[in-house]
Design a protein around this motif. Structure first.
Motif, PDB file in Angstrom:
ATOM      1  N   VAL A  72       0.820  -1.211   0.000  1.00  0.00           N
ATOM      2  CA  VAL A  72       0.000   0.000   0.000  1.00  0.00           C
ATOM      3  C   VAL A  72       0.858   1.266   0.000  1.00  0.00           C
ATOM      4  N   VAL A  73       1.768   1.372   0.960  1.00  0.00           N
ATOM      5  CA  VAL A  73       2.558   2.599   1.101  1.00  0.00           C
ATOM      6  C   VAL A  73       3.467   2.810  -0.103  1.00  0.00           C
ATOM      7  N   PHE A  96       3.262   1.591  -3.131  1.00  0.00           N
ATOM      8  CA  PHE A  96       2.523   1.884  -4.361  1.00  0.00           C
ATOM      9  C   PHE A  96       2.016   3.324  -4.358  1.00  0.00           C
ATOM     10  N   ALA A  97       1.444   3.766  -3.235  1.00  0.00           N
ATOM     11  CA  ALA A  97       0.898   5.125  -3.171  1.00  0.00           C
ATOM     12  C   ALA A  97       1.988   6.165  -3.425  1.00  0.00           C
ATOM     13  N   VAL A  98       3.138   5.975  -2.789  1.00  0.00           N
ATOM     14  CA  VAL A  98       4.231   6.942  -2.932  1.00  0.00           C
ATOM     15  C   VAL A  98       4.799   6.924  -4.349  1.00  0.00           C
ATOM     16  N   TRP A 115       3.535   5.637  -7.182  1.00  0.00           N
ATOM     17  CA  TRP A 115       2.592   6.004  -8.249  1.00  0.00           C
ATOM     18  C   TRP A 115       2.391   7.511  -8.293  1.00  0.00           C
ATOM     19  N   TRP A 116       2.302   8.130  -7.114  1.00  0.00           N
ATOM     20  CA  TRP A 116       2.166   9.587  -7.062  1.00  0.00           C
ATOM     21  C   TRP A 116       3.438  10.267  -7.562  1.00  0.00           C
TER      22      TRP A 116
END
Length: 311
Positions: free
Chosen positions: A223-224, A226-228, A230-231
């Motif tokens: 989760v972490v 991917f979020a970082v 991808w952003w």
């Protein structure tokens, strides 16, 4: 005999018996998701499939937006090579880093159904696959790997969920309220899952609760990250930056979680009573991440590519 062995273990680990009973989870999830006659489809395999499908779909969106110069067929080749790199590299890496059984039986490399995959081996496999694809397509390797890096965490997170469902790679014992009892960690008691469930209901397994490190890793590495990533990669970044951030984040997360993860029984702790193989393999990743981020400071920012023509 089982109860005597358990009583002795609880007495030895009395400091773990204070965990609130209501918060402890007994992990007896069926690892087989679908049974079709003699064929059983495991959750772990479905997690791998889900990771590949999600990564392919997200990557295809960015290819369509011109973030990678590649035709549809060429992009499909890249994902296929990466998939082979994950599977073959992960399996070979596990046998090289964590097991010596392959010296006795080299065919173990093919026995993927018996379990045993290494992230670090899978990473090397993906790197090799990316090198081959980049040379074939006459692309810069670092531009390709920067494109691939944000697609990986989804598979990592789903893979760790598969580990949790399969009751493998559990953590060290804990008295935290969210501890989990893994029947696979109690194989030496010689009790069936049903017997262990009965003991759990009586509160006899509180001392056997362990850190659900698979879920910790699913959150941080999946989760972490991917979020970082991808952003961060939503707009063009300097060459090396995305790959460097990936390597640094994974290395730090994995190194930290290893402190509460049970080391592989065949290896144990490698030094000082706390260093694990996972930590040893994560140090080069941390160093590589720092070097790549430093190099990115003066690296060019690749402009958005021209969207490739349809096949």
């Amino acid at each position: 005999m089982v109860f005597r062995a358990l009583a002795a273990r609880v007495a030895h680990n009395r400091r773990f018996a204070t965990a609130p009973r209501s918060m402890i989870f007994f992990n007896d999830i069926d690892p087989i998701a679908v049974q079709v006659g003699p064929l059983g489809i495991h959750w772990y395999g479905l997690m791998y499939l889900g990771g590949f499908v999600a990564g392919y779909w997200l990557g295809a969106r960015r290819v369509a937006a011109g973030r990678l110069v590649a035709t549809k067929d060429a992009y499909g080749d890249l994902m296929f090579y990466a998939m082979l790199g994950v599977i073959l590299g992960g399996r070979i890496g596990y046998l090289l880093f964590y097991s010596h059984e392959w010296l006795r039986d080299p065919l173990m490399v093919l026995k993927v159904w018996e379990g045993g995959m290494s992230f670090h081996g899978g990473l090397l496999g993906v790197i090799l696959a990316t090198v081959i694809w980049s040379r074939k397509q006459q692309r810069r390797f670092w531009d390709t790997i920067d494109f691939v890096a944000p697609l990986v965490p989804i598979g990592l997170g789903l893979g760790r969920l598969g580990n949790f469902i399969g009751g493998e790679l559990w953590g060290a014992k804990t008295n935290a309220g969210w501890g989990v009892v893994f029947p696979s960690a109690l194989a030496d008691l010689g009790a069936s899952t049903q017997e262990l469930r009965a003991m759990f209901e009586q509160g006899l397994l509180n001392a056997e609760a362990r850190h659900p490190t698979q879920l910790y890793e699913a959150f941080l590495e999946g989760v972490v990250m991917f979020a970082v990533l991808w952003w961060y990669s939503a707009k063009p970044r300097p060459r090396y930056a995305v790959s460097g951030l990936f390597a640094l984040m994974y290395g730090l997360f994995r190194f930290a979680i290893e402190f509460v993860r049970q080391p592989d029984a065949q290896l144990g702790y490698l030094a000082f009573g706390w260093v694990t193989m996972g930590q040893l393999l994560s140090v080069p990743l941390i160093a590589t991440g720092l070097v790549l981020l430093w190099l990115s400071r003066r690296a060019p920012v690749a402009p958005p590519a021209v969207a490739p023509a349809a096949d």
